[in-house]
Design a protein around this motif. Structure first.
Motif, PDB file in Angstrom:
ATOM      1  N   MET A   1      11.388 -15.754  -4.556  1.00 44.19           N
ATOM      2  CA  MET A   1      10.942 -14.367  -4.587  1.00 44.19           C
ATOM      3  C   MET A   1      11.005 -13.783  -3.179  1.00 44.19           C
ATOM      4  O   MET A   1      10.517 -14.383  -2.223  1.00 44.19           O
ATOM      5  N   LYS A   2      11.594 -12.595  -3.079  1.00 41.84           N
ATOM      6  CA  LYS A   2      11.636 -11.880  -1.802  1.00 41.84           C
ATOM      7  C   LYS A   2      10.475 -10.894  -1.773  1.00 41.84           C
ATOM      8  O   LYS A   2      10.332 -10.069  -2.666  1.00 41.84           O
ATOM      9  N   MET A   3       9.650 -10.991  -0.731  1.00 39.55           N
ATOM     10  CA  MET A   3       8.429 -10.190  -0.662  1.00 39.55           C
ATOM     11  C   MET A   3       8.409  -9.284   0.553  1.00 39.55           C
ATOM     12  O   MET A   3       8.899  -9.639   1.633  1.00 39.55           O
ATOM     13  N   ALA A   4       7.796  -8.119   0.376  1.00 37.45           N
ATOM     14  CA  ALA A   4       7.513  -7.213   1.479  1.00 37.45           C
ATOM     15  C   ALA A   4       6.008  -6.991   1.518  1.00 37.45           C
ATOM     16  O   ALA A   4       5.387  -6.774   0.482  1.00 37.45           O
ATOM     17  N   ILE A   5       5.435  -7.070   2.704  1.00 40.21           N
ATOM     18  CA  ILE A   5       4.014  -6.754   2.875  1.00 40.21           C
ATOM     19  C   ILE A   5       3.939  -5.486   3.721  1.00 40.21           C
ATOM     20  O   ILE A   5       4.484  -5.438   4.829  1.00 40.21           O
ATOM     21  N   ILE A   6       3.276  -4.466   3.204  1.00 40.10           N
ATOM     22  CA  ILE A   6       3.173  -3.208   3.932  1.00 40.10           C
ATOM     23  C   ILE A   6       1.706  -2.848   4.116  1.00 40.10           C
ATOM     24  O   ILE A   6       0.898  -2.950   3.195  1.00 40.10           O
ATOM     25  N   SER A   7       1.369  -2.452   5.322  1.00 44.71           N
ATOM     26  CA  SER A   7      -0.016  -2.119   5.658  1.00 44.71           C
ATOM     27  C   SER A   7      -0.052  -0.754   6.346  1.00 44.71           C
ATOM     28  O   SER A   7       0.981  -0.247   6.804  1.00 44.71           O
ATOM     29  N   VAL A   8      -1.253  -0.165   6.429  1.00 43.50           N
ATOM     30  CA  VAL A   8      -1.368   1.145   7.079  1.00 43.50           C
ATOM     31  C   VAL A   8      -2.383   1.155   8.220  1.00 43.50           C
ATOM     32  O   VAL A   8      -2.316   2.005   9.097  1.00 43.50           O
ATOM     33  N   SER A   9      -3.322   0.216   8.208  1.00 44.11           N
ATOM     34  CA  SER A   9      -4.345   0.173   9.263  1.00 44.11           C
ATOM     35  C   SER A   9      -4.151  -1.061  10.131  1.00 44.11           C
ATOM     36  O   SER A   9      -3.442  -2.005   9.755  1.00 44.11           O
ATOM     37  N   ASP A  10      -4.796  -1.067  11.286  1.00 42.42           N
ATOM     38  CA  ASP A  10      -4.719  -2.239  12.168  1.00 42.42           C
ATOM     39  C   ASP A  10      -5.346  -3.457  11.499  1.00 42.42           C
ATOM     40  O   ASP A  10      -4.844  -4.584  11.639  1.00 42.42           O
ATOM     41  N   LYS A  11      -6.438  -3.244  10.786  1.00 43.93           N
ATOM     42  CA  LYS A  11      -7.095  -4.344  10.082  1.00 43.93           C
ATOM     43  C   LYS A  11      -6.175  -4.896   8.996  1.00 43.93           C
ATOM     44  O   LYS A  11      -6.070  -6.104   8.788  1.00 43.93           O
ATOM     45  N   GLU A  49      14.677  -3.317  -2.835  1.00 45.15           N
ATOM     46  CA  GLU A  49      15.166  -4.433  -2.031  1.00 45.15           C
ATOM     47  C   GLU A  49      14.383  -5.721  -2.235  1.00 45.15           C
ATOM     48  O   GLU A  49      14.866  -6.800  -1.885  1.00 45.15           O
ATOM     49  N   TYR A  50      13.181  -5.626  -2.804  1.00 45.29           N
ATOM     50  CA  TYR A  50      12.318  -6.804  -2.897  1.00 45.29           C
ATOM     51  C   TYR A  50      11.870  -7.075  -4.330  1.00 45.29           C
ATOM     52  O   TYR A  50      11.792  -6.168  -5.155  1.00 45.29           O
ATOM     53  N   ASP A  51      11.569  -8.341  -4.595  1.00 40.39           N
ATOM     54  CA  ASP A  51      11.042  -8.732  -5.902  1.00 40.39           C
ATOM     55  C   ASP A  51       9.568  -8.392  -6.018  1.00 40.39           C
ATOM     56  O   ASP A  51       9.057  -8.183  -7.126  1.00 40.39           O
ATOM     57  N   ALA A  52       8.873  -8.377  -4.885  1.00 35.54           N
ATOM     58  CA  ALA A  52       7.433  -8.113  -4.893  1.00 35.54           C
ATOM     59  C   ALA A  52       7.037  -7.335  -3.644  1.00 35.54           C
ATOM     60  O   ALA A  52       7.564  -7.570  -2.554  1.00 35.54           O
ATOM     61  N   ILE A  53       6.096  -6.409  -3.825  1.00 35.06           N
ATOM     62  CA  ILE A  53       5.548  -5.634  -2.720  1.00 35.06           C
ATOM     63  C   ILE A  53       4.048  -5.865  -2.695  1.00 35.06           C
ATOM     64  O   ILE A  53       3.368  -5.704  -3.711  1.00 35.06           O
ATOM     65  N   ILE A  54       3.545  -6.269  -1.541  1.00 38.26           N
ATOM     66  CA  ILE A  54       2.109  -6.450  -1.364  1.00 38.26           C
ATOM     67  C   ILE A  54       1.631  -5.313  -0.466  1.00 38.26           C
ATOM     68  O   ILE A  54       1.984  -5.251   0.721  1.00 38.26           O
ATOM     69  N   ALA A  55       0.853  -4.403  -1.041  1.00 45.81           N
ATOM     70  CA  ALA A  55       0.414  -3.204  -0.323  1.00 45.81           C
ATOM     71  C   ALA A  55      -1.040  -3.355   0.090  1.00 45.81           C
ATOM     72  O   ALA A  55      -1.937  -3.404  -0.754  1.00 45.81           O
ATOM     73  N   ILE A  56      -1.270  -3.431   1.391  1.00 46.86           N
ATOM     74  CA  ILE A  56      -2.628  -3.545   1.920  1.00 46.86           C
ATOM     75  C   ILE A  56      -3.059  -2.145   2.343  1.00 46.86           C
ATOM     76  O   ILE A  56      -2.791  -1.686   3.459  1.00 46.86           O
ATOM     77  N   MET A  57      -3.718  -1.463   1.418  1.00 47.90           N
ATOM     78  CA  MET A  57      -4.077  -0.055   1.621  1.00 47.90           C
ATOM     79  C   MET A  57      -4.952   0.415   0.472  1.00 47.90           C
ATOM     80  O   MET A  57      -5.143  -0.314  -0.513  1.00 47.90           O
ATOM     81  N   ALA A  58      -5.442   1.627   0.567  1.00 48.57           N
ATOM     82  CA  ALA A  58      -6.218   2.216  -0.522  1.00 48.57           C
ATOM     83  C   ALA A  58      -5.328   2.402  -1.746  1.00 48.57           C
ATOM     84  O   ALA A  58      -4.139   2.704  -1.621  1.00 48.57           O
ATOM     85  N   SER A  59      -5.912   2.235  -2.932  1.00 50.52           N
ATOM     86  CA  SER A  59      -5.120   2.328  -4.156  1.00 50.52           C
ATOM     87  C   SER A  59      -4.505   3.714  -4.348  1.00 50.52           C
ATOM     88  O   SER A  59      -3.413   3.846  -4.893  1.00 50.52           O
ATOM     89  N   GLY A  60      -5.197   4.769  -3.889  1.00 45.17           N
ATOM     90  CA  GLY A  60      -4.669   6.119  -4.031  1.00 45.17           C
ATOM     91  C   GLY A  60      -3.364   6.308  -3.286  1.00 45.17           C
ATOM     92  O   GLY A  60      -2.409   6.911  -3.800  1.00 45.17           O
ATOM     93  N   ILE A  61      -3.299   5.780  -2.071  1.00 42.30           N
ATOM     94  CA  ILE A  61      -2.071   5.862  -1.274  1.00 42.30           C
ATOM     95  C   ILE A  61      -0.942   5.130  -1.985  1.00 42.30           C
ATOM     96  O   ILE A  61       0.179   5.632  -2.103  1.00 42.30           O
ATOM     97  N   LEU A  62      -1.241   3.930  -2.493  1.00 40.19           N
ATOM     98  CA  LEU A  62      -0.229   3.129  -3.174  1.00 40.19           C
ATOM     99  C   LEU A  62       0.287   3.836  -4.428  1.00 40.19           C
ATOM    100  O   LEU A  62       1.504   3.956  -4.632  1.00 40.19           O
ATOM    101  N   ILE A  63      -0.616   4.300  -5.265  1.00 38.49           N
ATOM    102  CA  ILE A  63      -0.205   4.909  -6.544  1.00 38.49           C
ATOM    103  C   ILE A  63       0.633   6.153  -6.312  1.00 38.49           C
ATOM    104  O   ILE A  63       1.665   6.360  -6.966  1.00 38.49           O
ATOM    105  N   ARG A  64       0.216   7.008  -5.381  1.00 36.51           N
ATOM    106  CA  ARG A  64       0.999   8.212  -5.103  1.00 36.51           C
ATOM    107  C   ARG A  64       2.372   7.865  -4.533  1.00 36.51           C
ATOM    108  O   ARG A  64       3.351   8.577  -4.762  1.00 36.51           O
ATOM    109  N   SER A  65       2.468   6.750  -3.815  1.00 36.28           N
ATOM    110  CA  SER A  65       3.726   6.355  -3.188  1.00 36.28           C
ATOM    111  C   SER A  65       4.727   5.804  -4.188  1.00 36.28           C
ATOM    112  O   SER A  65       5.929   6.053  -4.092  1.00 36.28           O
TER     113      SER A  65
END
Length: 337
Positions: A1-11, A49-65
């Motif tokens: 599986m090819k994964m992408a991890i995307i974050s928005v904050s320093d934490k 491009e990826y089989d899986a995306i791991i989004a470390i962020m608020a659910s609202g940002i993810l859903i709208r995106s």
């Protein structure tokens, strides 16, 4: 599986780095790339491009995106949503065919989080027909029927499976035996059915499951015994929960065509073995293949097990197990699209 991890904050970025460090050691993770901020620009690329995306962020940002990108449960990638503190891992999209539910359990174990699963069959501890197809690497001919079949399973209705008696379906029997409390079924035999198909029926509805081609690429030092190669193969298959009877082909480079251990393994498992010409390996290109300068210095090619597996699995195939070493033996596994 090819994964992408995307974050928005320093934490979130700190959590992403921690998670990537763990995933890079996992042979079932072919590639894990990090992205930070610029969510609006990144998601349209990550989604395809990826089989899986791991989004470390608020659910609202993810859903709208992802909302404008969602197309089908058959093609959409798995999407997980994790909060900045790593408390919850939510299976957000493609829970079954995309593998998000299974991945949510895996990721939550790595960061000591709580997995959140909402699909009906899972929360009611029933086996979805699409889960069976994903776990056994089978295609579904009519995905529109998935909803009907899963609803019937939830209601406790009996399914009938029909298979060809001339094919070894041990992998199917073991899988179903492990899920006997989750699905009610009967098994029938018919020589009229293709050996690589499983016909599933309920009432007047029918789904045809067809095997994807699973190819194991093998590299080894000269003279490696059959049992040693088998041990490495078995460990790799166990990591993917694949039985040897589910493997369609073994392969290696033509320089290994007289390797006794590989030939004996083919006979032992009753799985055909094919050897790929050096020229094909030399010309093959994929960013997912690990390049070895040592192999190149000896044979003029950058790898054996990964490119051999991808070539023999066919056009648009993908790695599901990256090159992993076992004391002078390397194993990789590819599956057809």
């Amino acid at each position: 599986m090819k994964m992408a991890i995307i974050s928005v904050s320093d934490k979130g970025r700190t959590l992403a780095l921690k998670l990537k460090d763990k995933l890079d050691d996992d042979s079932t993770v072919i590639r894990c790339d990090l992205y930070h901020k610029n969510v609006k620009n990144y998601f349209p690329v990550l989604f395809y491009e990826y089989d899986a995306i791991i989004a470390i962020m608020a659910s609202g940002i993810l859903i709208r995106s992802i909302a404008p990108l969602v197309e089908s449960k058959v093609t959409d990638p798995a999407v997980l949503n994790i909060d900045d503190n790593g408390n919850f891992v939510i299976s957000t999209l493609s829970g079954h065919l995309g593998g998000a539910n299974e991945l949510a359990h895996k990721i939550s174990g790595l960061i000591d989080a709580t997995p959140v699963i909402t699909t009906s069959t899972d929360v009611n501890k029933k086996l979805g027909i699409d889960v069976l197809a994903k776990d056994l690497y089978l295609t579904i001919d009519n995905t529109k029927e998935i909803l009907y079949f899963n609803k019937a399973i939830l209601e406790g209705n009996e399914l009938s499976f029909t298979i060809n008696p001339n094919k070894n379906f041990d992998y199917l029997f073991e899988y179903l035996n492990n899920n006997t409390l989750e699905i009610d079924l009967s098994i029938y035999y018919s020589s009229k059915i293709s050996v690589d198909e499983i016909h599933v029926e309920i009432d007047e509805h029918k789904i045809i499951l067809k095997e994807k081609k699973i190819v194991v690429g093998i590299g080894c030092r000269r003279g490696k015994e059959c049992e040693k190669i088998y041990d490495g193969l078995k460990k790799s298959l166990d990591d993917l929960n694949i039985m040897p009877s589910r493997v369609n082909m073994l392969t290696s480079a033509e320089i290994k065509k007289d390797e006794k251990g590989i030939l004996e393994l083919s006979d032992k498992l009753e799985i055909p073995v094919e050897f790929v010409e050096i020229d094909k390996l030399r010309l093959f290109e994929s960013r997912d293949v690990t390049k070895s300068d040592f192999v190149y210095s000896k044979f003029g090619i950058y790898g054996v097990c990964e490119p051999s597996a991808l070539i023999m699995a066919g056009f648009d195939s993908k790695l599901i197990y990256k090159k992993t070493s076992y004391d002078g033996i390397t194993i990789s596994i590819a599956v057809s699209n």
